[in-house]
Motif scaffolding. Structure first.
Motif, mmCIF file in Angstrom:
data_model
loop_
_atom_site.group_PDB
_atom_site.id
_atom_site.type_symbol
_atom_site.label_atom_id
_atom_site.label_comp_id
_atom_site.label_asym_id
_atom_site.label_seq_id
_atom_site.Cartn_x
_atom_site.Cartn_y
_atom_site.Cartn_z
ATOM 1 N N UNK A 141 -23.192 -10.352 -65.598
ATOM 2 C CA UNK A 141 -22.393 -9.871 -64.468
ATOM 3 C C UNK A 141 -20.989 -10.475 -64.510
ATOM 4 N N UNK A 142 -20.889 -11.780 -64.795
ATOM 5 C CA UNK A 142 -19.584 -12.440 -64.881
ATOM 6 C C UNK A 142 -18.752 -11.868 -66.040
ATOM 7 N N UNK A 143 -19.398 -11.630 -67.167
ATOM 8 C CA UNK A 143 -18.717 -11.053 -68.324
ATOM 9 C C UNK A 143 -18.191 -9.656 -68.014
ATOM 10 N N UNK A 147 -14.220 -8.488 -68.019
ATOM 11 C CA UNK A 147 -13.768 -7.389 -68.869
ATOM 12 C C UNK A 147 -13.137 -6.249 -68.083
ATOM 13 N N UNK A 148 -13.521 -6.070 -66.819
ATOM 14 C CA UNK A 148 -12.944 -4.992 -66.013
ATOM 15 C C UNK A 148 -11.532 -5.298 -65.518
#
Length: 149
Positions: A141-143, A147-148
């Motif tokens: 979720x953090x990744x 990236x967004x």
């Protein structure tokens, strides 16, 4: 007609390490399939077991169909699962091993309009395995968040 019914058992992915997956038909009554098409299904407590040579799903909660007249189905009745004999044999052998069980994963409507159940053989996770799953989920979720941006 678009069949976008896809009811998942989210607890199963968290509580079990899943193995082989199978697609089974379900022996349903008329009011049950109509309720499924409305999405009125709860499969949190559902499990599969053999009675004789037939595989059944138990505790699958299909709510009553609102537009039915006087005949209502039993909400949590045992429903037979329709599989080929060789698939039933594989599932039974795996389920009889120590620690393995048969877990319903999701209910969906196929392109021909029939209700299908995806099930898997799996082994219950230990507490530390569940914590590991939560860590992986958080890092993913953090990744995705990074990236967004």
């Amino acid at each position: 007609m678009k069949n976008d019914i896809n009811i998942r058992n989210k607890r199963a992915y968290f509580d079990y390490a899943l193995g082989d997956k199978y697609i089974a038909g379900i022996a349903l009554l008329g009011t049950e399939i109509k309720a499924i098409r409305e999405g009125k299904v709860n499969m949190t407590d559902a499990f599969c077991m053999f009675i004789g040579n037939v595989l059944y799903i138990r505790n699958l909660h299909i709510s009553e169909y609102a537009n039915s007249s006087f005949y209502h189905h039993d909400i949590k009745r045992d429903r037979a699962l329709l599989l080929q004999k060789k698939e039933l044999k594989k599932i039974r052998v795996k389920a009889e091993e120590k620690g393995f069980t048969i877990i319903p994963l999701r209910i969906f409507i196929n392109e021909r309009g029939f209700a299908k159940l995806e099930l898997a053989t799996g082994q219950g996770k230990k507490e530390f395995d569940k914590r590991e799953s939560l860590k992986e989920k958080d890092t993913k979720r953090e990744l995705d968040r990074v990236l967004k941006r």
